[in-house]
Design a protein around this motif. Structure first.
Motif, PDB file in Angstrom:
ATOM      1  N   ASP A  69      56.941 -27.867 -29.332  1.00  0.00           N
ATOM      2  CA  ASP A  69      58.098 -28.493 -30.152  1.00  0.00           C
ATOM      3  C   ASP A  69      57.524 -29.902 -30.813  1.00  0.00           C
ATOM      4  O   ASP A  69      58.069 -30.955 -30.750  1.00  0.00           O
ATOM      5  N   LYS A  70      56.505 -29.804 -31.818  1.00  0.00           N
ATOM      6  CA  LYS A  70      56.070 -30.719 -32.665  1.00  0.00           C
ATOM      7  C   LYS A  70      55.408 -31.660 -31.912  1.00  0.00           C
ATOM      8  O   LYS A  70      54.865 -32.784 -32.443  1.00  0.00           O
ATOM      9  N   GLU A  71      54.969 -31.642 -30.614  1.00  0.00           N
ATOM     10  CA  GLU A  71      53.957 -32.437 -29.879  1.00  0.00           C
ATOM     11  C   GLU A  71      52.782 -31.890 -30.344  1.00  0.00           C
ATOM     12  O   GLU A  71      52.446 -30.763 -30.789  1.00  0.00           O
ATOM     13  N   PRO A  72      51.677 -32.686 -30.179  1.00  0.00           N
ATOM     14  CA  PRO A  72      50.522 -32.010 -30.155  1.00  0.00           C
ATOM     15  C   PRO A  72      49.825 -30.923 -29.833  1.00  0.00           C
ATOM     16  O   PRO A  72      50.209 -30.836 -28.519  1.00  0.00           O
ATOM     17  N   GLN A  73      49.284 -29.912 -30.086  1.00  0.00           N
ATOM     18  CA  GLN A  73      49.023 -28.506 -29.453  1.00  0.00           C
ATOM     19  C   GLN A  73      48.335 -29.091 -28.144  1.00  0.00           C
ATOM     20  O   GLN A  73      47.472 -29.547 -28.050  1.00  0.00           O
ATOM     21  N   GLY A  74      48.950 -28.106 -27.145  1.00  0.00           N
ATOM     22  CA  GLY A  74      48.276 -28.113 -25.919  1.00  0.00           C
ATOM     23  C   GLY A  74      48.740 -29.102 -25.012  1.00  0.00           C
ATOM     24  O   GLY A  74      48.248 -29.303 -23.903  1.00  0.00           O
ATOM     25  N   THR A  75      49.550 -30.380 -25.472  1.00  0.00           N
ATOM     26  CA  THR A  75      49.889 -31.368 -24.806  1.00  0.00           C
ATOM     27  C   THR A  75      51.369 -31.326 -23.896  1.00  0.00           C
ATOM     28  O   THR A  75      51.486 -32.139 -23.013  1.00  0.00           O
ATOM     29  N   ALA A  76      51.960 -30.303 -24.315  1.00  0.00           N
ATOM     30  CA  ALA A  76      53.441 -30.380 -23.750  1.00  0.00           C
ATOM     31  C   ALA A  76      53.839 -28.771 -23.108  1.00  0.00           C
ATOM     32  O   ALA A  76      54.029 -28.734 -21.939  1.00  0.00           O
ATOM     33  N   GLY A  77      53.694 -27.995 -24.022  1.00  0.00           N
ATOM     34  CA  GLY A  77      54.423 -26.568 -23.645  1.00  0.00           C
ATOM     35  C   GLY A  77      53.254 -26.035 -22.571  1.00  0.00           C
ATOM     36  O   GLY A  77      53.947 -25.310 -21.742  1.00  0.00           O
ATOM     37  N   LEU A  78      52.202 -26.045 -22.902  1.00  0.00           N
ATOM     38  CA  LEU A  78      51.269 -25.410 -21.891  1.00  0.00           C
ATOM     39  C   LEU A  78      50.968 -26.036 -20.738  1.00  0.00           C
ATOM     40  O   LEU A  78      51.000 -25.439 -19.406  1.00  0.00           O
ATOM     41  N   PRO A  79      51.032 -27.352 -20.433  1.00  0.00           N
ATOM     42  CA  PRO A  79      51.428 -28.049 -19.144  1.00  0.00           C
ATOM     43  C   PRO A  79      52.511 -27.723 -18.312  1.00  0.00           C
ATOM     44  O   PRO A  79      52.503 -27.538 -17.157  1.00  0.00           O
ATOM     45  N   THR A  80      53.745 -27.451 -19.144  1.00  0.00           N
ATOM     46  CA  THR A  80      54.816 -27.008 -18.713  1.00  0.00           C
ATOM     47  C   THR A  80      54.738 -25.652 -18.000  1.00  0.00           C
ATOM     48  O   THR A  80      55.318 -25.190 -17.029  1.00  0.00           O
ATOM     49  N   LEU A  81      54.569 -24.934 -18.898  1.00  0.00           N
ATOM     50  CA  LEU A  81      54.044 -23.435 -18.511  1.00  0.00           C
ATOM     51  C   LEU A  81      53.240 -23.443 -17.295  1.00  0.00           C
ATOM     52  O   LEU A  81      53.368 -22.580 -16.199  1.00  0.00           O
ATOM     53  N   ASP A  82      52.137 -24.251 -17.139  1.00  0.00           N
ATOM     54  CA  ASP A  82      51.037 -24.139 -16.398  1.00  0.00           C
ATOM     55  C   ASP A  82      51.771 -24.473 -14.712  1.00  0.00           C
ATOM     56  O   ASP A  82      51.309 -23.750 -13.531  1.00  0.00           O
ATOM     57  N   ILE A  83      52.767 -25.372 -14.926  1.00  0.00           N
ATOM     58  CA  ILE A  83      53.712 -25.591 -13.543  1.00  0.00           C
ATOM     59  C   ILE A  83      54.387 -24.380 -12.998  1.00  0.00           C
ATOM     60  O   ILE A  83      54.050 -24.173 -11.759  1.00  0.00           O
ATOM     61  N   LEU A  84      54.585 -23.389 -13.633  1.00  0.00           N
ATOM     62  CA  LEU A  84      55.339 -21.988 -13.126  1.00  0.00           C
ATOM     63  C   LEU A  84      54.261 -21.294 -13.050  1.00  0.00           C
ATOM     64  O   LEU A  84      54.231 -20.486 -11.928  1.00  0.00           O
ATOM     65  N   ARG A  85      53.086 -21.039 -13.756  1.00  0.00           N
ATOM     66  CA  ARG A  85      52.087 -20.142 -13.509  1.00  0.00           C
ATOM     67  C   ARG A  85      51.276 -20.481 -12.153  1.00  0.00           C
ATOM     68  O   ARG A  85      50.962 -19.557 -11.528  1.00  0.00           O
ATOM     69  N   LYS A  86      50.871 -21.976 -11.990  1.00  0.00           N
ATOM     70  CA  LYS A  86      50.373 -22.155 -10.878  1.00  0.00           C
ATOM     71  C   LYS A  86      50.964 -22.178  -9.616  1.00  0.00           C
ATOM     72  O   LYS A  86      50.499 -21.680  -8.579  1.00  0.00           O
TER      73      LYS A  86
END
Length: 204
Positions: A69-86
């Motif tokens: 959502d317009k944050e620098p790529q890889g700094t927001a959505g992916l860390p959020t997704l990783d909480i679920l994945r891990k």
């Protein structure tokens, strides 16, 4: 799949970094429509926020989506997704809402903040582990009924016992343990126990 991990309920957590406020909202969902509806409800709750980052994972069709959502790529959505994945969590959605505090946080600061808000929301929601349970009905004679008390163990969830021309026991246990129960009942009653499966479904 005979078991999965999801969230127990809706959870919210707030994290502040250099006057930027990150609000994590997490919820269990069953479909992509549910996930999208939850994301929309969070956006409506915080309409003046600068960013609404989200991630969700669904068992249905193995769906996994996220956005920065317009944050620098890889700094927001992916860390959020990783909480679920891990955490091995599925059928769940997390939305992290950011109110910008006027100071740039940098890549490391953003990753840390989104991870903290998403992780806190998951902890607030709680974890629920679901397994496939077999719901069954067991018909016994009055003579055999006292012989089977040791067959059920702590894992059997007794729901009802009915007394008529015999004894009918209804309950459930994890599908993986059902065959062992049937074998124990057969041995205890010399095959006279009549076991029938009523239903199989996920439960926790």
């Amino acid at each position: 799949m005979e078991e999965y991990t999801t969230l127990r309920e809706v959870g919210t957590f707030s994290y502040e970094e250099k006057k930027s406020v990150f609000i994590g909202d997490a919820a269990p969902v069953s479909t992509e429509e549910d996930a999208i509806a939850f994301i929309s409800s969070v956006k409506k709750k915080y309409p003046d926020a600068k960013h609404h980052v989200y991630a969700y994972i669904l068992r249905q069709n193995s769906i996994m989506r996220f956005t920065d959502d317009k944050e620098p790529q890889g700094t927001a959505g992916l860390p959020t997704l990783d909480i679920l994945r891990k955490g091995g969590i599925s059928d769940a959605v997390i939305v992290v809402t950011r109110y910008f505090g006027g100071t740039l946080l940098g890549t490391g600061g953003l990753v840390r903040a989104y991870t903290a808000a998403a992780g806190g929301a998951v902890r607030a929601a709680g974890i629920a582990r679901y397994s496939v349970y077999t719901f069954c009905e067991i018909r016994l004679t009055y003579a055999d009924y006292p012989k089977v008390s040791g067959c059920f163990g702590e894992d059997f969830r007794l729901s009802d016992t009915k007394y008529d021309d015999g004894v009918t026991v209804r309950g459930s246990l994890q599908k993986a343990k059902f065959d062992d129960l049937c074998l124990a009942l057969t041995e205890a009653t010399a095959g006279r126990a009549k076991v029938s499966v009523v239903d199989e479904r996920f439960d926790c």
